[in-house]
Design a protein around this motif. Structure first.
Motif, PDB file in Angstrom:
ATOM      1  N   ALA A 285      17.762   8.033  88.888  1.00  0.00           N
ATOM      2  CA  ALA A 285      18.965   8.218  88.071  1.00  0.00           C
ATOM      3  C   ALA A 285      20.131   7.421  88.632  1.00  0.00           C
ATOM      4  CB  ALA A 285      19.321   9.707  88.003  1.00  0.00           C
TER       5      ALA A 285
ATOM      6  N   ILE B 226      19.594   3.752  87.742  1.00  0.00           N
ATOM      7  CA  ILE B 226      19.888   3.483  86.331  1.00  0.00           C
ATOM      8  C   ILE B 226      21.394   3.431  86.096  1.00  0.00           C
ATOM      9  CG2 ILE B 226      19.727   4.438  83.999  1.00  0.00           C
ATOM     10  CD1 ILE B 226      16.967   5.505  84.724  1.00  0.00           C
ATOM     11  N   ASN B 227      22.115   4.365  86.708  1.00  0.00           N
ATOM     12  CA  ASN B 227      23.575   4.361  86.556  1.00  0.00           C
ATOM     13  C   ASN B 227      24.199   3.115  87.173  1.00  0.00           C
ATOM     14  OD1 ASN B 227      23.726   6.807  85.184  1.00  0.00           O
ATOM     15  ND2 ASN B 227      23.854   8.011  87.061  1.00  0.00           N
TER      16      ASN B 227
ATOM     17  N   SER C 211      18.278   1.290  81.419  1.00  0.00           N
ATOM     18  CA  SER C 211      17.770   2.605  81.045  1.00  0.00           C
ATOM     19  C   SER C 211      16.382   2.503  80.440  1.00  0.00           C
ATOM     20  CB  SER C 211      18.723   3.280  80.060  1.00  0.00           C
ATOM     21  OG  SER C 211      18.201   4.522  79.640  1.00  0.00           O
ATOM     22  N   TYR C 212      15.568   3.540  80.639  1.00  0.00           N
ATOM     23  CA  TYR C 212      14.242   3.619  80.046  1.00  0.00           C
ATOM     24  C   TYR C 212      14.257   4.420  78.746  1.00  0.00           C
ATOM     25  CZ  TYR C 212      12.481   2.048  84.598  1.00  0.00           C
ATOM     26  OH  TYR C 212      12.222   1.328  85.732  1.00  0.00           O
TER      27      TYR C 212
ATOM     28  N   ARG D 166      15.430   8.101  76.791  1.00  0.00           N
ATOM     29  CA  ARG D 166      15.518   9.512  77.153  1.00  0.00           C
ATOM     30  C   ARG D 166      14.334   9.925  78.028  1.00  0.00           C
ATOM     31  NH1 ARG D 166      17.764  14.401  75.045  1.00  0.00           N
ATOM     32  NH2 ARG D 166      16.388  16.207  75.373  1.00  0.00           N
TER      33      ARG D 166
ATOM     34  N   SER E 289      22.816  13.328  86.212  1.00  0.00           N
ATOM     35  CA  SER E 289      21.772  12.482  85.613  1.00  0.00           C
ATOM     36  C   SER E 289      21.903  12.330  84.102  1.00  0.00           C
ATOM     37  CB  SER E 289      20.380  13.029  85.954  1.00  0.00           C
ATOM     38  OG  SER E 289      20.159  14.276  85.313  1.00  0.00           O
TER      39      SER E 289
ATOM     40  N   ALA F  42      22.338   8.928  82.901  1.00  0.00           N
ATOM     41  CA  ALA F  42      21.134   8.092  82.946  1.00  0.00           C
ATOM     42  C   ALA F  42      20.157   8.458  81.846  1.00  0.00           C
ATOM     43  CB  ALA F  42      20.463   8.220  84.312  1.00  0.00           C
ATOM     44  N   ASN F  43      20.597   9.304  80.915  1.00  0.00           N
ATOM     45  CA  ASN F  43      19.788   9.748  79.776  1.00  0.00           C
ATOM     46  C   ASN F  43      18.651  10.654  80.210  1.00  0.00           C
ATOM     47  OD1 ASN F  43      19.513   9.933  77.047  1.00  0.00           O
ATOM     48  ND2 ASN F  43      18.543   7.950  76.751  1.00  0.00           N
TER      49      ASN F  43
END
Length: 205
Positions: free
Chosen positions: A96, A99-100, A105-106, A108, A131, A134-135
């Motif tokens: 997370a 990603i941030n 991003s992957y 959800r 998190s 980060a979806n």
């Protein structure tokens, strides 16, 4: 001429970077994770974690949109199951953060933590707290509030976990501490009440 003669490996670069750490500093930052590694280095777990079979990383699961189910079997081996669960949560918290930081991003990511009192740790609080950007979508299940307090370092940490949950689904509660914890999350409201009455009597002359 443009062909690279040396291909860098991020894992090797990370190992080299860690090897350059001051021993005192390394002992300090790895103090929490070393007992987990020690318990996971048992003879039974070594065949699983250090298997020669093809590795499966969390990145592989996300990019291929797979479902990863990890049974921890804490009833059979509580310490090993808890440490393995905490290690996975640490990996997810690190993901997370990455990603941030990078913005890659992957999509959800739904994470379900059943019997979460067995794996309560700082990483779980970080996932609940940070998190969402980060979806990540977390669903955390536990039996009672007392289980949370028993596993956490203090009551404030247990309250922090509950406070970072947006939606609460509550079934039957038998212990007083769980009832009080849930009632703290329920706002006061006004209740309207209407009543009607009638009387009957006999008129005599």
């Amino acid at each position: 001429a443009d062909k690279k003669l040396i291909t860098s490996d991020p894992d090797v670069e990370l190992l080299y970077k860690v090897s350059r750490y001051d021993k005192g500093y390394f002992d300090k930052v790895s103090n929490g994770i070393m007992p987990i590694f020690s318990s996971l280095d048992s003879k039974e777990m070594r065949a699983v974690i250090s298997s020669e079979k093809q590795d499966l990383s969390i990145d592989d699961v996300l990019t291929s949109r797979k479902v990863l189910y990890v049974p921890l079997s804490t009833m059979n081996n509580s310490a090993t199951g808890q440490n393995l669960g905490k290690l996975i949560l640490k990996s997810l918290a690190s993901l997370a953060g990455r990603i941030n930081r990078t913005g890659n991003s992957y999509g959800r990511l739904s994470i379900f933590v059943d019997e979460s009192s067995e794996v309560f740790c700082e990483s779980l609080i970080q996932l609940l707290n940070k998190s969402r950007s980060a979806n990540f979508a977390l669903t955390v299940a536990t039996q009672t509030y007392a289980d949370m307090k028993a596993r956490c370092e203090n009551t404030a940490q247990a309250d922090q976990i509950i406070g970072n949950c947006n939606n609460l689904i509550c079934l039957r509660l038998a212990d007083e501490s769980s009832v009080e914890a849930v009632l703290k999350m329920v706002p006061d409201t006004k209740v309207s009440r209407r009543s009607a009455s009638s009387t009957q009597g006999v008129i005599t002359r």
